[in-house]
Write a protein that holds these residues in place. Structure first.
Motif, mmCIF file in Angstrom:
data_model
loop_
_atom_site.group_PDB
_atom_site.id
_atom_site.type_symbol
_atom_site.label_atom_id
_atom_site.label_comp_id
_atom_site.label_asym_id
_atom_site.label_seq_id
_atom_site.Cartn_x
_atom_site.Cartn_y
_atom_site.Cartn_z
ATOM 1 N N ILE A 11 9.087 12.279 1.908
ATOM 2 C CA ILE A 11 9.244 13.703 1.592
ATOM 3 C C ILE A 11 10.687 14.154 1.751
ATOM 4 C CG2 ILE A 11 8.646 16.020 2.443
ATOM 5 C CD1 ILE A 11 5.812 15.031 2.793
ATOM 6 N N GLY A 12 11.420 13.468 2.601
ATOM 7 C CA GLY A 12 12.793 13.873 2.863
ATOM 8 C C GLY A 12 12.869 14.739 4.096
ATOM 9 N N ASP A 13 14.071 14.808 4.652
ATOM 10 C CA ASP A 13 14.260 15.558 5.894
ATOM 11 C C ASP A 13 15.575 16.325 5.817
ATOM 12 O OD1 ASP A 13 14.373 16.553 8.422
ATOM 13 O OD2 ASP A 13 14.485 14.616 9.446
ATOM 14 N N LYS A 23 -5.214 20.245 -2.380
ATOM 15 C CA LYS A 23 -5.198 19.391 -3.565
ATOM 16 C C LYS A 23 -4.328 18.160 -3.342
ATOM 17 C CE LYS A 23 -3.813 19.307 -8.427
ATOM 18 N NZ LYS A 23 -3.187 20.065 -9.539
ATOM 19 N N ILE A 24 -3.115 18.381 -2.820
ATOM 20 C CA ILE A 24 -2.189 17.268 -2.576
ATOM 21 C C ILE A 24 -2.785 16.282 -1.582
ATOM 22 C CG2 ILE A 24 0.027 16.672 -1.519
ATOM 23 C CD1 ILE A 24 1.123 19.292 -2.695
ATOM 24 N N ILE A 25 -3.278 16.805 -0.475
ATOM 25 C CA ILE A 25 -3.793 15.942 0.592
ATOM 26 C C ILE A 25 -5.042 15.208 0.124
ATOM 27 C CG2 ILE A 25 -4.811 15.961 2.905
ATOM 28 C CD1 ILE A 25 -2.894 18.356 3.490
ATOM 29 N N GLY A 26 -5.898 15.884 -0.628
ATOM 30 C CA GLY A 26 -7.106 15.240 -1.123
ATOM 31 C C GLY A 26 -6.793 14.088 -2.052
ATOM 32 N N GLN A 27 -5.823 14.288 -2.961
ATOM 33 C CA GLN A 27 -5.456 13.219 -3.887
ATOM 34 C C GLN A 27 -4.834 12.037 -3.148
ATOM 35 O OE1 GLN A 27 -2.866 15.443 -6.498
ATOM 36 N NE2 GLN A 27 -4.493 15.877 -7.969
ATOM 37 N N SER A 68 0.833 -1.204 0.000
ATOM 38 C CA SER A 68 0.000 0.000 0.000
ATOM 39 C C SER A 68 0.869 1.256 0.000
ATOM 40 C CB SER A 68 -0.935 0.006 1.213
ATOM 41 O OG SER A 68 -1.847 -1.083 1.161
ATOM 42 N N VAL A 69 1.931 1.238 0.785
ATOM 43 C CA VAL A 69 2.861 2.372 0.815
ATOM 44 C C VAL A 69 3.537 2.531 -0.548
ATOM 45 C CG1 VAL A 69 5.040 3.198 1.805
ATOM 46 C CG2 VAL A 69 3.244 2.308 3.304
ATOM 47 N N ARG A 70 3.923 1.427 -1.144
ATOM 48 C CA ARG A 70 4.566 1.493 -2.457
ATOM 49 C C ARG A 70 3.623 2.071 -3.508
ATOM 50 N NH1 ARG A 70 5.759 -4.181 -4.629
ATOM 51 N NH2 ARG A 70 3.534 -4.006 -5.095
ATOM 52 N N ASP A 71 2.366 1.635 -3.492
ATOM 53 C CA ASP A 71 1.393 2.152 -4.454
ATOM 54 C C ASP A 71 1.106 3.634 -4.228
ATOM 55 O OD1 ASP A 71 1.233 -0.336 -5.554
ATOM 56 O OD2 ASP A 71 -0.944 -0.499 -5.420
ATOM 57 N N LEU A 72 1.068 4.041 -2.979
ATOM 58 C CA LEU A 72 0.719 5.415 -2.647
ATOM 59 C C LEU A 72 1.874 6.368 -2.891
ATOM 60 C CD1 LEU A 72 -1.434 7.316 -1.342
ATOM 61 C CD2 LEU A 72 -0.364 6.785 0.864
ATOM 62 N N LEU A 73 3.089 5.939 -2.528
ATOM 63 C CA LEU A 73 4.220 6.871 -2.479
ATOM 64 C C LEU A 73 5.407 6.449 -3.348
ATOM 65 C CD1 LEU A 73 4.212 7.351 1.404
ATOM 66 C CD2 LEU A 73 3.212 8.896 -0.298
ATOM 67 N N ILE A 90 4.070 12.934 -4.688
ATOM 68 C CA ILE A 90 3.352 13.696 -3.655
ATOM 69 C C ILE A 90 3.054 15.118 -4.112
ATOM 70 C CG2 ILE A 90 3.540 14.675 -1.341
ATOM 71 C CD1 ILE A 90 5.298 12.179 -0.653
ATOM 72 N N PHE A 91 4.074 15.843 -4.553
ATOM 73 C CA PHE A 91 3.917 17.278 -4.820
ATOM 74 C C PHE A 91 3.439 17.502 -6.255
ATOM 75 C CE2 PHE A 91 7.061 17.261 -1.310
ATOM 76 C CZ PHE A 91 6.314 17.984 -0.387
ATOM 77 N N THR A 92 2.130 17.353 -6.438
ATOM 78 C CA THR A 92 1.532 17.558 -7.763
ATOM 79 C C THR A 92 1.303 19.032 -8.065
ATOM 80 O OG1 THR A 92 -0.647 17.215 -6.757
ATOM 81 C CG2 THR A 92 0.437 15.302 -7.778
#
Length: 832
Positions: free
Chosen positions: A219-221, A413-417, A166-171, A396-398
């Motif tokens: 996202i990176g840190d 927009k990002i969070i909704g997608q 699920s993480v792979r598909d999402l991110l 992530i950052f569309t």
């Protein structure tokens, strides 16, 4: 009596079947009339096209059939006194079969497998036992038609494999969730069964930790602190050859995909194996050796190995690189030895496959020894400079805000997608509002990216991501059946066939309502089976059903089996998974699992089997040269996981066949029975064979009844040694594999075992269907599921038991498409 039930254009009254219902113990006065086309409740969500099976001829009266059960079963094993298998049939009445449905289904299972009465007992003449089974099946199937029960469950929790996918598909981020999550508990063979997935406080904390770290990696840190990640190489791994993922021209070592949190400098550290006295293993190697560190296949460091290094040195067996700049994101890293020679060696003893079977010989003369890697560590980042673009960040950052006023709309927009994909459904305003609140908190502290990261962390920790809730329709009556919603059906189907959340095509079918139609459901199922992601049926379903994970628990004795190593064990598992995946992809008969004359091997496994003409690491389909190996019974994975480290175990192998393939597990041994392992190893000055050991054990009458079933099956496979190689002798004595199958057939070889099992395929295909349904629905199979299983098998039989027909049968069943509303007033409401 023969009764034919036809569903025609006219209304059918089940009262016309009074004689059948009377035998089954049902009251015809309470039998409802059913509208044309299907047996259904008033609820229109019943499976379309549900047909009652045609009843078969039974010439004996119920009283005569009951007498058969009493004389053949209750008078011997299943009396009130003996209660073999914790089951008494002293008062069982065939005419009232439906009054004890769980017992009736147990009897059907044993009769169809030919296991009742047991070997050595008198059996009724002719087809008497078949008539008992036919009568019981007919009664139970009719009961299900009148009182269908799709079963129920509360919710499912993403297990480790589902969470990773699920993480792979999402991110587009590869993670190893077992770093944070506890091991999954298994029930009914599988790790996705709801009844053992109730979360504890510790489990929920683990999901919170995972969400925090995954959001940071995705996202990176740029402010990441220095941390160390260590990758360990199993001692069982052979380091003669190139490690998978390492650059060409190297040997041994290891490779992994590592996610770097920030652009910066990182130190790589490798640890080498030592001999018991502390010196380097392989200190007498013919050439000086070097370790190559690579990132994405490109060499970034080359480390010299001091052959005189010791654990007593300040750095011990560790070697470090200088700080190396690496960009953020996922990269393939490797630490491997440069290849210094190739070809045969001129040793005093033969080179073995397990390259570090014994560390004591690591500095001996006359034997070619080479250095071995123990672990690889990555430490950093030092001097972080920011975060480069990565696949995860691009996902992530569309959008990007160009002014403060654009930040919040872009975040919405990002969070909704992301949340729509993460929650596997359309978002509600409340969902979005809650996540935006987390964004606001993060943005206030560290700006736009930290706000998105905080919202992503909340999303990954949300019950809507971690749990698979299925919405209870408004007004659903406790105990009533209802069809699950299209979106929930899409999620069920996707996790069943792919082990991942649904894709856009599947969700689109759910949104339009076509998924819940028989044609729409079948079309999506066929599309998904043809997709490469259906390999999850092999790596997830088949691997667990066949218990392939158990091969990791067996470490064959290095003195007896010096060529067994980690890569060979991995190839064994991959053979079985590729074999099953081929059956799925080519829509082959599931009976190929026992009868196939083909398999999939690479060079190492082909050499292990003695199959010529196979070179390289790639797997390819081959045909067996003879009938020694056929189907799963010739797979080294199965043969190894059913062995002990130092000898074969016909008991484990026979038990595996009965449990996994036939679905008829033998009962647990009675108390105070001595363990087989306590049988002596020697007799009259010689080592005793496995068969002799078993015969000594079977001399105990308490053991004999079960071993009459188990031992002949396991002995037929005893020509295969612990690692699945063919043999004809044990301890220099000829193998004796002859036995009598419980139906009286003499068997002595794997081919004969396969033939005797395929004479009676019903228990095999029914057990396969039951396991497939349990995995698909995420709950244990109950007695009320058996009529549906029989229906699926009957329909699959007409097409030659092709795999796709079983899948279509499962997904169109009530158990998959429907649920029973919880009865308890305080049952959890899973509505969104």
């Amino acid at each position: 009596m023969k009764t034919v039930l036809a569903i025609a254009a006219t209304t059918v009254s089940l009262a016309t079947l009074y004689p059948v219902w009377s035998e089954a113990g049902l009251d015809a006065a309470r039998v409802p009339s059913v509208p044309p086309g299907a047996f259904a409740l008033a609820d229109a969500s019943i499976s379309a096209g549900h047909r009652e099976p045609v009843a078969r001829a039974v010439t004996l009266a119920p009283s005569a059939l009951t007498e058969v059960v009493q004389k053949s079963c209750a008078a011997t094993c299943h009396s009130d006194r003996r209660k073999s298998g914790d089951l008494s049939l002293a008062t069982y009445d065939v005419a009232k079969a439906t009054a004890a449905p769980d017992v009736s289904e147990k009897i059907i299972l044993k009769l169809r497998a030919g296991m009742m009465p047991p070997p050595g007992s008198r059996r009724p003449a002719g087809d008497t036992l078949t008539q008992v089974a036919d009568a019981l099946e007919r009664a139970m199937d009719l009961r299900y038609a009148a009182q269908p029960d799709p079963g129920t469950k509360t919710f499912q929790r993403l297990n480790i494999a589902e969470y990773e996918r699920s993480v792979r598909d999402l991110l587009t981020l590869e993670v190893k969730a077992d770093k944070w999550l506890p091991l999954d508990t298994k029930s009914a063979n599988f790790d996705n069964i709801a009844d053992v997935q109730m979360p504890s406080a510790t489990t929920l904390d683990a999901y919170l930790d995972a969400a925090s770290e995954i959001a940071r990696l995705a996202i990176g840190d740029p402010k990441a602190s220095v941390t160390t990640t260590t990758y360990k190489l199993p001692r069982l791994a052979s380091q003669w050859v190139r490690a998978e993922g390492a650059p060409m021209g190297t040997r041994g070592g290891m490779s992994a995909v590592h996610t770097f949190p920030a652009d910066g400098e990182y130190v790589f550290e490798v640890t080498l194996h030592a001999i018991p006295t502390g010196q380097l293993y392989g200190s007498d190697a013919p050439f000086d050796e070097k370790v190559e560190i690579s990132v994405d296949g490109e060499r970034v460091a080359l480390l010299d190995i001091d052959r005189w290094m010791s654990q007593a040195d300040p750095d011990g067996m560790d070697i470090k690189t200088p700080a190396i700049p690496v960009r953020a994101g996922a990269h393939r890293i490797a630490a491997a030895f440069t290849q210094t020679f190739d070809g045969p060696v001129n040793d005093n003893i033969k080179q073995i496959g397990h390259s570090i079977a014994d560390t004591q010989i690591g500095s001996e003369q006359g034997i070619t020894n080479i250095a071995h890697l123990s672990s690889m560590a990555v430490r950093g980042p030092y001097n972080p400079t920011g975060v480069s673009e990565t696949e995860s960040r691009r996902r992530i950052f569309t959008c990007r805000p160009t002014s403060p006023a654009e930040a919040r709309p872009c975040a919405e927009k990002i969070i909704g997608q992301l949340a729509t994909r993460a929650y596997r459904r359309a978002l509600t305003p409340k969902d979005l509002q809650s996540l935006i609140g987390f964004y606001d908190e993060g943005a206030k502290e560290g700006g736009f990216e930290l706000g998105v990261r905080t919202a992503l962390e909340a999303m990954l920790a949300s019950p809507h991501f971690v749990f698979r809730f299925e919405e209870l329709p408004a007004g659903a009556r406790p105990g009533a059946r209802y069809a699950i919603g299209d979106t929930d059906l899409a999620t069920r189907l996707s996790f069943f066939l792919w082990g991942t959340p649904p894709d856009e095509k599947l969700l689109a079918a759910a949104r339009t309502g076509t998924l819940s139609t028989p044609a729409g459901l079948a079309a999506q199922t066929k599309r998904m089976l043809a997709d490469p992601r259906s390999e999850a049926l092999a790596t997830r379903f088949a691997a667990q059903w066949l218990r392939l994970q158990d091969i990791d628990k067996v470490h064959p004795d290095a003195l007896q089996f010096p060529d067994f190593h980690e890569q060979l064990a991995t190839a064994m598992k991959e053979e079985t998974q590729r074999f099953f995946s081929y059956i799925v992809r080519e829509n082959r008969s599931v009976l190929d699992l026992l009868s196939a004359d083909y398999t999939f091997v690479n060079e190492a496994l082909a050499r292990h089997y003695g199959i010529p003409g196979v070179t390289g690491d790639e797997f390819r389909k081959v045909t067996y040269p003879d009938d020694r190996r056929r189907g799963l019974f010739g797979h080294a994975s199965v043969l190894t996981l059913t062995s002990h480290a130092n000898r074969t175990s016909p008991v484990l192998r026979g038990k595996w066949v009965m449990e996994v393939i036939m679905g008829t597990p033998p009962p647990a041994p009675p108390p105070n029975v001595p363990d087989l392992e306590k049988t002596g190893d020697a007799k009259e000055g010689r080592l005793i064979t496995t068969r002799e050991r078993m015969e000594i054990h079977r001399a105990n009458p308490a053991c004999r009844s079960c071993h009459n079933f188990i031992d002949p099956i396991g002995l037929a496979l005893d020509n295969f040694d612990v690692t699945g190689r063919w043999r004809i002798r044990e301890f220099d004595a000829p193998l004796d594999t002859k036995g009598t199958f419980y139906d009286g057939t003499e068997i002595a070889t794997p081919a004969q075992l396969q033939q005797v099992l395929l004479k009676r395929p019903a228990p095999i295909v029914r057990n396969f269907t039951a396991n497939l349904m349990a995995y698909a629905t995420g709950r244990r199979i109950e007695y009320f599921d058996q009529p549906a299983i029989r229906k699926i098998v009957r329909e699959a039989e007409t097409g030659g038991y092709r795999f796709g027909d079983f899948v279509l049968g499962v997904v169109s069943s009530d158990a998959f498409r429907m649920k029973r509303a919880p009865v308890a007033a305080d049952a959890p409401n899973s509505s969104h």
